[in-house]
Design a protein around this motif. Structure first.
Motif, PDB file in Angstrom:
ATOM      1  N   UNK A 150      99.930  13.717  77.001  1.00 33.71           N
ATOM      2  CA  UNK A 150     100.296  14.955  76.301  1.00 33.71           C
ATOM      3  C   UNK A 150     101.764  15.318  76.487  1.00 33.71           C
ATOM      4  N   UNK A 151     102.485  14.581  77.304  1.00 36.45           N
ATOM      5  CA  UNK A 151     103.894  14.916  77.573  1.00 36.45           C
ATOM      6  C   UNK A 151     104.754  14.925  76.312  1.00 36.45           C
ATOM      7  N   UNK A 152     104.639  13.917  75.415  1.00 31.79           N
ATOM      8  CA  UNK A 152     105.480  13.957  74.209  1.00 31.79           C
ATOM      9  C   UNK A 152     105.164  15.127  73.288  1.00 31.79           C
ATOM     10  N   UNK A 153     103.880  15.447  73.113  1.00 33.31           N
ATOM     11  CA  UNK A 153     103.515  16.525  72.187  1.00 33.31           C
ATOM     12  C   UNK A 153     103.955  17.890  72.696  1.00 33.31           C
ATOM     13  N   UNK A 154     104.140  18.010  74.016  1.00 33.07           N
ATOM     14  CA  UNK A 154     104.584  19.281  74.596  1.00 33.07           C
ATOM     15  C   UNK A 154     106.089  19.311  74.824  1.00 33.07           C
ATOM     16  N   UNK A 155     106.775  18.255  74.430  1.00 37.46           N
ATOM     17  CA  UNK A 155     108.226  18.221  74.541  1.00 37.46           C
ATOM     18  C   UNK A 155     108.745  17.912  75.931  1.00 37.46           C
ATOM     19  N   UNK A 156     107.872  17.464  76.827  1.00 37.60           N
ATOM     20  CA  UNK A 156     108.309  17.166  78.183  1.00 37.60           C
ATOM     21  C   UNK A 156     109.105  15.866  78.243  1.00 37.60           C
ATOM     22  N   UNK A 157     108.724  14.893  77.425  1.00 35.43           N
ATOM     23  CA  UNK A 157     109.405  13.597  77.379  1.00 35.43           C
ATOM     24  C   UNK A 157     109.151  12.966  76.020  1.00 35.43           C
ATOM     25  N   UNK A 158     110.086  12.118  75.600  1.00 34.26           N
ATOM     26  CA  UNK A 158     109.922  11.477  74.304  1.00 34.26           C
ATOM     27  C   UNK A 158     108.971  10.295  74.325  1.00 34.26           C
ATOM     28  N   UNK A 159     108.809   9.699  75.518  1.00 38.96           N
ATOM     29  CA  UNK A 159     107.981   8.516  75.668  1.00 38.96           C
ATOM     30  C   UNK A 159     107.233   8.582  76.995  1.00 38.96           C
ATOM     31  N   UNK A 160     106.241   7.716  77.161  1.00 38.13           N
ATOM     32  CA  UNK A 160     105.541   7.632  78.424  1.00 38.13           C
ATOM     33  C   UNK A 160     105.440   6.167  78.854  1.00 38.13           C
ATOM     34  N   UNK A 161     105.310   5.951  80.142  1.00 39.94           N
ATOM     35  CA  UNK A 161     104.952   4.641  80.677  1.00 39.94           C
ATOM     36  C   UNK A 161     103.694   4.839  81.495  1.00 39.94           C
ATOM     37  N   UNK A 162     102.629   4.129  81.114  1.00 31.55           N
ATOM     38  CA  UNK A 162     101.352   4.333  81.787  1.00 31.55           C
ATOM     39  C   UNK A 162     100.504   3.073  81.682  1.00 31.55           C
ATOM     40  N   UNK A 163      99.395   3.064  82.430  1.00 26.69           N
ATOM     41  CA  UNK A 163      98.454   1.962  82.354  1.00 26.69           C
ATOM     42  C   UNK A 163      97.705   2.014  81.038  1.00 26.69           C
ATOM     43  N   UNK A 164      97.501   0.847  80.443  1.00 25.08           N
ATOM     44  CA  UNK A 164      96.773   0.738  79.175  1.00 25.08           C
ATOM     45  C   UNK A 164      95.719  -0.346  79.318  1.00 25.08           C
ATOM     46  N   UNK A 165      94.523  -0.037  78.884  1.00 23.24           N
ATOM     47  CA  UNK A 165      93.455  -1.036  78.870  1.00 23.24           C
ATOM     48  C   UNK A 165      93.102  -1.348  77.425  1.00 23.24           C
ATOM     49  N   UNK A 166      92.286  -0.513  76.812  1.00 16.45           N
ATOM     50  CA  UNK A 166      91.928  -0.743  75.403  1.00 16.45           C
ATOM     51  C   UNK A 166      92.943  -0.123  74.441  1.00 16.45           C
ATOM     52  N   UNK A 180     105.323  -3.770  76.190  1.00 11.68           N
ATOM     53  CA  UNK A 180     104.462  -4.161  77.313  1.00 11.68           C
ATOM     54  C   UNK A 180     105.377  -4.507  78.480  1.00 11.68           C
ATOM     55  N   UNK A 181     105.245  -3.798  79.594  1.00 13.00           N
ATOM     56  CA  UNK A 181     106.161  -3.975  80.712  1.00 13.00           C
ATOM     57  C   UNK A 181     105.665  -5.058  81.669  1.00 13.00           C
ATOM     58  N   UNK A 182     104.457  -4.912  82.202  1.00 14.50           N
ATOM     59  CA  UNK A 182     103.875  -5.964  83.050  1.00 14.50           C
ATOM     60  C   UNK A 182     102.360  -6.009  82.857  1.00 14.50           C
ATOM     61  N   UNK A 183     101.785  -7.195  83.027  1.00 14.23           N
ATOM     62  CA  UNK A 183     100.336  -7.345  83.086  1.00 14.23           C
ATOM     63  C   UNK A 183      99.901  -7.126  84.525  1.00 14.23           C
ATOM     64  N   UNK A 184      98.724  -6.545  84.688  1.00 17.38           N
ATOM     65  CA  UNK A 184      98.274  -6.092  85.998  1.00 17.38           C
ATOM     66  C   UNK A 184      96.891  -6.657  86.322  1.00 17.38           C
ATOM     67  N   UNK A 185      96.707  -7.007  87.583  1.00 20.81           N
ATOM     68  CA  UNK A 185      95.383  -7.322  88.104  1.00 20.81           C
ATOM     69  C   UNK A 185      95.331  -6.848  89.553  1.00 20.81           C
ATOM     70  N   UNK A 186      94.126  -6.758  90.114  1.00 20.74           N
ATOM     71  CA  UNK A 186      93.977  -6.307  91.496  1.00 20.74           C
ATOM     72  C   UNK A 186      94.262  -7.456  92.458  1.00 20.74           C
ATOM     73  N   UNK A 187      94.842  -7.124  93.593  1.00 22.30           N
ATOM     74  CA  UNK A 187      95.209  -8.121  94.609  1.00 22.30           C
ATOM     75  C   UNK A 187      94.650  -7.720  95.971  1.00 22.30           C
ATOM     76  N   UNK A 188      94.358  -8.716  96.777  1.00 16.44           N
ATOM     77  CA  UNK A 188      94.137  -8.490  98.199  1.00 16.44           C
ATOM     78  C   UNK A 188      95.509  -8.344  98.840  1.00 16.44           C
ATOM     79  N   UNK A 189      95.709  -7.270  99.587  1.00 13.91           N
ATOM     80  CA  UNK A 189      96.974  -7.094 100.307  1.00 13.91           C
ATOM     81  C   UNK A 189      96.692  -7.044 101.799  1.00 13.91           C
ATOM     82  N   UNK A 190      97.648  -7.541 102.585  1.00 13.33           N
ATOM     83  CA  UNK A 190      97.517  -7.503 104.044  1.00 13.33           C
ATOM     84  C   UNK A 190      98.848  -7.088 104.651  1.00 13.33           C
TER      85      UNK A 190
END
Length: 217
Positions: A150-166, A180-190
């Motif tokens: 809702x940020x663009x419609x309220x004038x807070x920002x012209x664009x957004x960067x967020x997670x997209x699935x469908x 498209x900035x990066x493709x994402x998957x879950x990782x095991x981290x240690x």
């Protein structure tokens, strides 16, 4: 006697997919974990030497990077955003697939090329700035933890960067994916130090590698 290991898992979209992988790696939460009314953040497992903490995805990385948890599961978006030097992501779990994308209002997409400045609403200011820097654009990031659409419609920002699935949430809010900035998957981290000093952490890495191989078979 070894102290108990702490394994951090994220609330939200990855969790349901992570649980079967964890089970194949030998980590099964206690029954109380599945009680929707239970607000606890710490749980036992079928392993007497391991506890779980269930926290926000960004906090998973922080707990593991600082050694408060020795291992965990988180999306690669979080890893890329924070770039902790004490964090090691040895296993791609092949779950939690989505992408981090730039989106603009439909029918009025903001051109990037030729601009020198962009105002962007996002939960990922570091990734966003790096992306725009590659395009020669200075990004002014407005940090939001939700309701990005809702940020663009309220004038807070012209664009957004967020997670997209469908992409349906973007469409429902009058936005279109423009990059498209990066493709994402879950990782095991240690935690790197824990990996060197506690044999159980190295064994855990191998258990998850085996779990992924088993799931692919």
């Amino acid at each position: 006697m070894d102290t108990a290991l702490t394994f951090a898992i994220p609330k939200g979209r990855i969790l349901d997919e992570a649980l079967p992988v964890m089970a194949r790696a030998g980590i099964v939460p206690e029954d109380a974990f599945h009680d929707k009314a239970n607000r606890s953040l710490t749980f036992g497992t079928t392993r007497p030497d391991m506890n779980l903490i269930r926290v926000r995805a960004f906090d998973v990385a922080t707990f593991v990077a600082h050694g408060a948890a020795q291992a965990g599961i988180v999306g690669s978006d979080v890893i890329e955003e924070f770039d902790y030097s004490d964090l090691y992501a040895p296993v791609d779990l092949d779950i939690g697939h989505c992408r981090l994308s730039l989106a603009s209002p439909a029918g009025g997409s903001v051109p990037v090329v030729g601009n020198t400045h962009a105002r962007v609403a996002t939960k990922y200011p570091n990734l966003t700035r790096r992306h725009f820097e590659k395009l020669g654009v200075q990004a002014e990031c407005v940090k939001l933890n939700g309701a990005m659409e809702i940020a663009p419609s309220l004038g807070l920002a012209g664009q957004i960067v967020d997670l997209v699935s469908s992409g349906q949430t973007l469409k429902d809010n009058g936005l279109v994916e423009t990059d498209r900035i990066i493709d994402i998957s879950a990782r095991l981290i240690v935690n790197r130090a824990a990996l060197k000093t506690d044999r159980r952490v190295a064994e855990l890495v191998e258990a998850f590698r085996g779990a992924i191989a088993e799931g692919a078979a």
